[in-house]
Design an enzyme around this catalytic site. Sequence first.
Site, PDB file in Angstrom:
ATOM      1  N   HIS A  24       0.850  -1.186   0.000  1.00  0.00           N
ATOM      2  CA  HIS A  24       0.000   0.000   0.000  1.00  0.00           C
ATOM      3  C   HIS A  24       0.881   1.230   0.000  1.00  0.00           C
ATOM      4  O   HIS A  24       1.941   1.231   0.623  1.00  0.00           O
ATOM      5  CB  HIS A  24      -0.910   0.013   1.237  1.00  0.00           C
ATOM      6  CG  HIS A  24      -2.089   0.903   1.071  1.00  0.00           C
ATOM      7  ND1 HIS A  24      -2.017   2.253   1.309  1.00  0.00           N
ATOM      8  CD2 HIS A  24      -3.347   0.648   0.662  1.00  0.00           C
ATOM      9  CE1 HIS A  24      -3.199   2.781   1.054  1.00  0.00           C
ATOM     10  NE2 HIS A  24      -4.026   1.846   0.652  1.00  0.00           N
ATOM     11  N   ASP A  48      -7.957  -5.391   0.182  1.00  0.00           N
ATOM     12  CA  ASP A  48      -8.438  -6.285  -0.877  1.00  0.00           C
ATOM     13  C   ASP A  48      -8.022  -7.735  -0.680  1.00  0.00           C
ATOM     14  O   ASP A  48      -8.521  -8.622  -1.374  1.00  0.00           O
ATOM     15  CB  ASP A  48      -7.920  -5.792  -2.242  1.00  0.00           C
ATOM     16  CG  ASP A  48      -8.566  -4.478  -2.645  1.00  0.00           C
ATOM     17  OD1 ASP A  48      -9.762  -4.316  -2.367  1.00  0.00           O
ATOM     18  OD2 ASP A  48      -7.874  -3.622  -3.215  1.00  0.00           O
TER      19      ASP A  48
END
Length: 435
Positions: A312, A369
């Site tokens: 991320h 996710d």
Amino acid sequence: MASQMTDNKTQDTVDITFEGKSISLPIVRGTENESAADISKLRSTSGLITLDPGYGNTGACQSAITFIDGEKGILRYRGYPIEQLAEHSTFLEVAWLLIKGELPTRADLALFSREIARHTMLHEDFRDFFGSLPKDAHPMPVCAATVGALATFYQEPESDRQIQNTVIRLLAKMPTIAAYSYKHSIGQAFMYPQNDLDYSANFLQMMFATPCEEYVVDPVISKAVDLLLILHADHEQNCSTSTVRMVGSSQANLFAGISAGISALWGPLHGGANQKVIEMLEQIAREEGSAEKFLNRARDKGDTTRLMGFGHRIYKNYDPRAAVLKKTCSQVINKLGTSSRLLEIAMKLEEIALRDEYFVSRKLYPNVDFYSGVIYKALGIPTNMFTVMFAMGRLPGWIAHFLEMRNDPDFRIGRPRQVYTGSKERPYVGMDRRS
Ligand code: CMC
């Protein structure tokens, strides 16, 4: 609308020297002590611009909506920790919080829910609209096109009152649009909304009921969907939210902004990753021993494969949304009495990656996710609808940012600059002299 945007300039400055001249940049400090050098006058005073591909060091605005501390794994909406909202709140309550700035009272929430319920239907002409799209179209561009097309049905000028109507219409119609995009893809009749059901249950009913068969919504499933929507509801200046702000900064309307946001979310490095994670897990399930093979490819600099659902831009620690989802995954699967080979594979992959030098040294952890797809799968949501679920969840965040931008006294059209690297001026060459 609560606005906590103030002039946060401090007495501190950061000084830079360019061509022998010293330039002082004021320091702006946020409520959580985040510091930024204000470069808004840099070009006019020195001729310099800053270069920051991917905007990793650029604050595009001041915002009072969401706080993230990526080093510590903290996410808060309007000051409230995501873990507490996930445990105690509902999606509509969180939507109100993000958009209005405070938690709703019981009366506020009841009125908000009623208003949303009144606007869930789509104009009947949308049947022709859907009918003109190919059956095998991915539901994400179908949703983006449908939301864009709403602007052709609601063409009133964008007054303050009108924009509030647009907010309600978007929140109300998004589950209907999402479910219709799925029904269209499988060639089934569209199901009208049932406004006595709550937000998530109504969506599930429109997805799975048919004219010949009632669908009784399992509260375990609708609660899990509500939780997933809450966890996706905002994430400050990510790619799609920045897109919504950018489109809105030209004073294009909210429908146009949200449609663009849905398109930006579709990419596999952003919301589209949830579909890619499941495809990756399914591939690993099909091919014995391919987890290690997959990780080898993800580590290989010469190979573009990435471990989907990992890494991320902001989190250099465990994504707090992934932590909630990992726990929820096991609970939902237990409650539904199913088993999930994909969950086992995901947990195994995570275990290996979190001990692996490549992932550890780059601080790559599971993101939202990584586990969301496993839950969607267990809940019976089709794979090509995963990113649409993300869009439904992110909608109130996009709206909150659009409105915050429009109410910002420093609001200007978004217009980054560039460092030009092309040819210097050269004379036009006639066709017959070109080799
Ligand atoms: N698998 C393998 N290597 C990775 C991964 C990954 N998933 N993510 C990052 N890296 C490596 C990358 O190759 C780079 O290595 P090096 O320093 O040797 O060049 C390093 O880690 C830093 O990565 P980056 O690409 O500079 O990081 P970024 O901040 O530009 O990208 C990201 C962030 C999310 C796009 C990226 O981590 C990624 O592609 N992850 C997989 C896709 C994914 O799961 N996306 C969902 C994001 S969360 C939901 C959302 O907000 O949309």
